[in-house]
Design a protein around this motif. Structure first.
Motif, short mmCIF file in Angstrom:
data_model
loop_
_atom_site.label_atom_id
_atom_site.label_comp_id
_atom_site.label_asym_id
_atom_site.label_seq_id
_atom_site.Cartn_x
_atom_site.Cartn_y
_atom_site.Cartn_z
N UNK A 23 28.80 33.60 37.52
CA UNK A 23 29.59 34.52 37.91
C UNK A 23 29.10 35.08 39.23
N UNK A 24 30.10 35.53 39.89
CA UNK A 24 29.88 36.53 41.17
C UNK A 24 30.62 37.61 41.28
N UNK A 25 30.05 38.78 41.76
CA UNK A 25 30.97 39.97 41.76
C UNK A 25 31.11 40.49 43.37
N UNK A 31 26.56 47.76 38.23
CA UNK A 31 25.17 47.73 37.80
C UNK A 31 25.05 47.36 36.34
N UNK A 32 26.16 46.96 35.75
CA UNK A 32 26.07 46.55 34.38
C UNK A 32 26.81 45.19 34.22
N UNK A 33 26.38 44.43 33.49
CA UNK A 33 26.73 42.80 33.49
C UNK A 33 26.66 42.48 32.09
N UNK A 66 20.05 37.65 36.98
CA UNK A 66 20.92 38.46 38.05
C UNK A 66 20.14 38.33 39.38
N UNK A 67 20.97 38.27 40.50
CA UNK A 67 20.54 38.11 41.79
C UNK A 67 21.54 39.20 42.46
N UNK A 72 25.11 37.33 42.23
CA UNK A 72 25.33 36.37 41.21
C UNK A 72 24.72 36.90 39.99
N UNK A 73 25.32 36.40 38.89
CA UNK A 73 24.50 36.50 37.50
C UNK A 73 25.10 35.21 36.70
#
Lengths: 111, 116
Positions: A23-25, A31-33, A66-67, A72-73
């Motif tokens: 996933x990308x945001x 700050x929470x995934x 998480x990057x 990206x996560x």
């Protein structure tokens, strides 16, 4: 607002193999995934989550990385089992802002 | 994790009737609950945020007179689909945020509504 993209939309793996969903945001304030697993006809179930101050989190066969720089996560499932078959959703949020969900990945684990 | 109970699991109704869906937090108090709608093979679409003791906040494009939300207590929120029509047929899911900070979102089991 936040936009979360999720790939792939479908994923088939042999039992015992690993599965990776990415996933990308877009909003750097997120700050929470969390990651959710949804079985047919049921509500989503929280399976793992990660905060932005952590790069990786593991819980038995599932892990999330998480990057923040790349926004990206990813969800990693090892030693997949037929019961892992479901739709998986990633999501992103910050503070009390609404949670933005990805479009979902249908995972099929072939026995 | 926190338990969110949703009833009924499925309901079939005639066009023009109203249907009420209940969402309860069983082991925690939820000042805020959320109602989502999900079409087949699609993601979750937030309809409204339900606030205990005050009016719900609806997302753009969601008819507040069609989808009535009541959050009368810290453990119960209800969604009433008024004058239901076939296009209202969908999977409705409630959720509540838990924790400090209240980040974790826990979902009910969902309600499949079919309007004939």
């Amino acid at each position: 607002g936040e936009n979360v993209e999720q790939h792939p939309s479908t994923l088939s793996v042999q039992e015992g193999d690993s599965a990776v969903i990415k996933c990308t945001y877009s909003d750097s304030a997120s700050n929470y995934f969390p990651w959710y697993k949804q079985e047919l006809g049921k509500g989503p179930q929280l399976i793992i989550d990660i905060r932005s101050n952590v790069g990786e989190k593991k819980d038995q066969r599932i892990a999330v990385t998480l990057n923040k720089t790349a926004k990206h996560f990813s969800l990693h499932i090892t030693e997949t089992q037929p019961e892992d078959s479901a739709v998986y959703f990633c999501a992103a949020s910050w503070g009390y802002q609404k949670v933005t969900f990805g479009t979902g990945t249908k995972l099929q684990v072939i026995p | 994790g926190a338990v969110v109970s949703q009833h009924p699991s499925w309901v079939i109704c005639k066009s023009g009737t109203s249907v009420k869906i209940e969402c309860r937090s069983l082991d925690f108090q939820a000042t805020t609950m959320f109602w989502y709608r999900q079409f087949p093979k699609q993601s979750l679409m937030l309809m409204a945020t339900s606030n205990e003791g005050s009016k719900a906040t609806y997302e753009q494009g969601v008819e507040k007179d069609k989808f009535l939300i009541n959050h009368a207590s810290l453990t119960l929120s209800t969604l009433t689909v008024t004058s239901a029509h076939p296009e209202d047929s969908s999977f409705y899911i409630c959720s509540a945020r838990v924790g400090v900070p209240a980040e974790k979102l826990f979902f009910g089991s969902g309600t499949q509504l079919s309007v004939l």
